[in-house]
Structures are given as C-alpha cells and as structure tokens.
Design a protein around this motif. Structure first.
Motif, PDB file in Angstrom:
ATOM      1  N   LEU A 235      -7.599   5.552  -6.467  1.00 21.72           N
ATOM      2  CA  LEU A 235      -6.937   6.286  -7.551  1.00 21.72           C
ATOM      3  C   LEU A 235      -7.570   7.665  -7.731  1.00 21.72           C
ATOM      4  N   ALA A 236      -8.897   7.738  -7.640  1.00 17.77           N
ATOM      5  CA  ALA A 236      -9.572   9.034  -7.768  1.00 17.77           C
ATOM      6  C   ALA A 236      -9.152   9.979  -6.651  1.00 17.77           C
ATOM      7  N   VAL A 237      -9.010   9.442  -5.450  1.00 18.80           N
ATOM      8  CA  VAL A 237      -8.580  10.270  -4.320  1.00 18.80           C
ATOM      9  C   VAL A 237      -7.156  10.763  -4.528  1.00 18.80           C
ATOM     10  N   VAL A 238      -6.271   9.874  -4.981  1.00 19.96           N
ATOM     11  CA  VAL A 238      -4.853  10.229  -5.132  1.00 19.96           C
ATOM     12  C   VAL A 238      -4.673  11.369  -6.126  1.00 19.96           C
ATOM     13  N   VAL A 239      -5.381  11.314  -7.243  1.00 20.51           N
ATOM     14  CA  VAL A 239      -5.192  12.355  -8.253  1.00 20.51           C
ATOM     15  C   VAL A 239      -5.812  13.673  -7.827  1.00 20.51           C
TER      16      VAL A 239
ATOM     17  N   GLY B  20       2.991   6.674  -4.742  1.00 19.06           N
ATOM     18  CA  GLY B  20       3.023   6.363  -3.323  1.00 19.06           C
ATOM     19  C   GLY B  20       1.646   6.254  -2.713  1.00 19.06           C
ATOM     20  N   GLY B  21       0.769   7.206  -3.025  1.00 17.53           N
ATOM     21  CA  GLY B  21      -0.591   7.156  -2.499  1.00 17.53           C
ATOM     22  C   GLY B  21      -1.371   5.960  -3.004  1.00 17.53           C
ATOM     23  N   THR B  22      -1.169   5.606  -4.264  1.00 13.86           N
ATOM     24  CA  THR B  22      -1.872   4.459  -4.833  1.00 13.86           C
ATOM     25  C   THR B  22      -1.474   3.163  -4.137  1.00 13.86           C
ATOM     26  N   ILE B  23      -0.174   2.975  -3.937  1.00 15.91           N
ATOM     27  CA  ILE B  23       0.296   1.754  -3.283  1.00 15.91           C
ATOM     28  C   ILE B  23      -0.276   1.642  -1.877  1.00 15.91           C
ATOM     29  N   ALA B  24      -0.213   2.741  -1.111  1.00 19.91           N
ATOM     30  CA  ALA B  24      -0.724   2.719   0.260  1.00 19.91           C
ATOM     31  C   ALA B  24      -2.223   2.445   0.287  1.00 19.91           C
ATOM     32  N   GLY B  25      -2.985   3.103  -0.580  1.00 18.05           N
ATOM     33  CA  GLY B  25      -4.430   2.911  -0.597  1.00 18.05           C
ATOM     34  C   GLY B  25      -4.831   1.507  -0.984  1.00 18.05           C
ATOM     35  N   VAL B  26      -4.170   0.956  -1.997  1.00 18.81           N
ATOM     36  CA  VAL B  26      -4.504  -0.398  -2.444  1.00 18.81           C
ATOM     37  C   VAL B  26      -4.150  -1.421  -1.369  1.00 18.81           C
TER      38      VAL B  26
ATOM     39  N   VAL C 196       5.405   9.097   2.616  1.00 21.35           N
ATOM     40  CA  VAL C 196       6.667   8.409   2.297  1.00 21.35           C
ATOM     41  C   VAL C 196       7.234   8.933   0.989  1.00 21.35           C
ATOM     42  N   ALA C 197       6.381   9.071  -0.035  1.00 18.62           N
ATOM     43  CA  ALA C 197       6.856   9.575  -1.323  1.00 18.62           C
ATOM     44  C   ALA C 197       7.410  10.989  -1.185  1.00 18.62           C
ATOM     45  N   PHE C 198       6.775  11.803  -0.351  1.00 18.96           N
ATOM     46  CA  PHE C 198       7.262  13.167  -0.144  1.00 18.96           C
ATOM     47  C   PHE C 198       8.623  13.174   0.545  1.00 18.96           C
ATOM     48  N   VAL C 199       8.785  12.337   1.569  1.00 20.15           N
ATOM     49  CA  VAL C 199      10.032  12.306   2.325  1.00 20.15           C
ATOM     50  C   VAL C 199      11.191  11.836   1.453  1.00 20.15           C
ATOM     51  N   VAL C 200      10.940  10.849   0.589  1.00 17.64           N
ATOM     52  CA  VAL C 200      12.020  10.293  -0.249  1.00 17.64           C
ATOM     53  C   VAL C 200      12.067  10.957  -1.621  1.00 17.64           C
TER      54      VAL C 200
END
Length: 317
Positions: free
Chosen positions: A191-195, A72-78, A61-65
């Motif tokens: 968070l570790a995965v996202v970064v 974006g990844g943090t919000i989805a993961g949490v 989603v973050a990439f598309v917008v």
C-alpha cells in the motif's frame, strides 16, 4: 524561481495539478517513512524493491481500462505477496528465490500489459519514473484514505511488528503468528508503494521506503523517535524536491531521491553519535567521559541482536 514564486504557483488555480502533486508526495512520504522503519529494522530492502515490481501489472491493467491506479496496484501487490507466502512454505527453496521469481514475473507482466496501451513509451515512462501532472483528481481522496488506513494498521500492530523484527523465535514463543504478521507487513509495504508510485515512479519508490528511515536511524537510537523522524525527513525531501524540479524543469521522482540521498549523506557525516564528525569528536573526549557514555548506551554483544535498549520487545497485550 524563488520559494515565494513557488508558493504563488501553488495557489494559482491554473496550476491545480501542482498542489495536488505536493499533497500526494507528502502523504506518500509520511506513509513510506513509517513503514520504512520496519523495512530498515528487518533488513527488508529487497522486499521493498520486489513489492514495487509486483504492483506494476495492477497499475498497468488499471491504466489500460481507465480504472483506479491505487486499487489496481493494491490488488496486484497483495495477490503476489500471498503467492510468495504460499510457495515459500516449500523449504527446498529459500524465500528470496521465490520472491525473485514472482515479483520479476509480475513486473514483466506489467510491461506486456502496458505495451498494449496507446502511447506505450510515454505511459511506461510515467509509471517507471513518476509524473508531476499525471495524478487524476479522483486519486487524491483514495491516496489519503489508504494513507490513513496504513498508519492506523501500524499503530494497532506496532508492538507485534517490533517483536517479530527483533527476534522471530521469541515472537513465536510469545504466541505471535509470525507468518500472518509478515503477510500483513507485506500488504502495508504494498500500500505504501502504491500511493507513492505516481509521484516518484515505480523504479525510484524504494528510496522513499528506505532512505528516510535509514537517515533517521543514524540520528537516533529510539524506535519511537525514528518513526517520527523518518516521515519528517521524507516530507521535507518531497517539498524541496518538488520545488527544485518545478524551478529547474527536472524529473520530480529523481529530484526527490537526490534530495533524500543528500540528507542521508549529511546525517552520515554530521550525526552527533553515528556520524563521521561525531565519532571523531567522541575519540577526543576524556577516557572517563567515554566510559560514562558506554555505560549510558550499552553496546550489543556478538551473540546478541543489534537492538538499542528501547527496542526490547514487550509482551503483546
């Protein structure tokens, strides 16, 4: 390419993406090395893999917008971790079943979202396997900030995480809120995965969580040393992997993972106490020395958890 040439390229202003990629790779290796200690200690490799899938729709989603990928990844993961924690309260279904449903569904949602972006195939490959040149300038301070926040959280909750990891029932008896600590660890893994996703990719990020910590576990029986060795091993693999991938035009994420695997195999064979060679040498020692070694490093009984002496949980202050 020689190491000197690699350093020259790092200092070349026309290749500004290279030191940026190196910085992100090292930072993500440090964060994953620390968090990976608890992933390995608790046997949470499946959780790490599932979280890597869960962040994908947020990244898409973050990439598309054209938004911030880390956010974006943090919000989805949490959000996915919270859903798993809530639905897992139904005891008719085991937690791993809930995880399998929601995290795979999140990954499928990410594929559907990213398919709507222009250049779908290239975008998907970038997310799945990492991209050396695909890290935006604005993401560098965000990754640094998230990395510092994760390390501070681990520092503050370290004693509680260790207690829960070794004996959940004892942790409950001590008054610890096991559910919230589990949720906090899920968030930190997220968070570790996202970064790490942008450098090593969504598919290969599990290696950065598990392999350095597992390698460190072969080299030491002390948790504190393991939490230092894991990030060091990950950071060294990131530097070597990036150098090899740049020199020979290889995929960055795959090269880093192969370097990590090679280091793990070296530790498996040559670790002083746990390696194949070390065990062979131990068998050849005198019986008296072997008995002294056993007394110095007590082994767990069948009814006791497989914890080393320094991992005995302390009462949280």
């Amino acid at each position: 390419m020689s190491p000197v040439d690699f350093v020259v390229d790092l200092l070349n202003p026309d290749l500004a993406f290279l030191p940026k990629a190196l910085a992100v790779a090292v930072m993500s290796s440090i964060v994953c090395g620390v968090i990976g200690t608890f992933v390995v200690l608790r046997g949470m490799a499946f959780i790490g893999d599932a979280v890597a899938h869960a962040v994908f729709p947020g990244l898409a989603v973050a990439f598309v917008v054209s938004g911030n990928l880390v956010l974006g990844g943090t919000i989805a993961g949490v959000l996915t971790a919270v859903l798993v924690a809530v639905f897992a309260q139904n005891r008719r279904l085991k937690e791993d079943s809930i995880i399998g449903i929601f995290f795979v569904a999140a990954f499928a949602l990410g594929i559907v979202v990213i398919s709507q972006a222009p250049g779908y195939a290239g975008s998907l490959q970038q997310f799945l396997f990492g991209s050396l040149t695909g890290i935006p300038d604005d993401d560098l301070p965000v990754v640094a900030g998230v990395s510092v926040a994760v390390l501070l959280a681990v520092l503050l909750l370290n004693k509680e995480f260790v207690t829960v990891s070794l004996d959940r029932e004892s942790a409950r008896a001590l008054g610890l809120r096991v559910f919230w600590l589990d949720l906090a660890l899920y968030v930190l893994v997220t968070l570790a995965v996202v970064v790490s996703v942008q450098t090593i990719g969504n598919i290969l990020v599990l290696a950065l969580l598990v392999t350095p910590a597992a390698t460190a576990r072969l080299l030491t029986d002390r948790l504190g040393v393991m939490m230092v060795l894991g990030p060091v091993i990950g950071g060294v693999a990131a530097v070597i992997g990036l150098y090899l991938s740049w020199s020979w035009a290889l995929p960055t994420g795959g090269t880093i993972v192969l370097v990590l695997t090679a280091l793990f195999l070296v530790a498996w064979v040559f670790s002083p106490r746990q390696g194949v060679v070390g065990k062979m040498l131990t068998r050849r020692r005198s019986p008296a020395a072997a008995r002294a070694d056993v007394r110095a490093f007590p082994q767990p009984t069948p009814d006791a958890p497989r914890a080393v002496p320094d991992l005995v949980p302390e009462r949280p202050s």
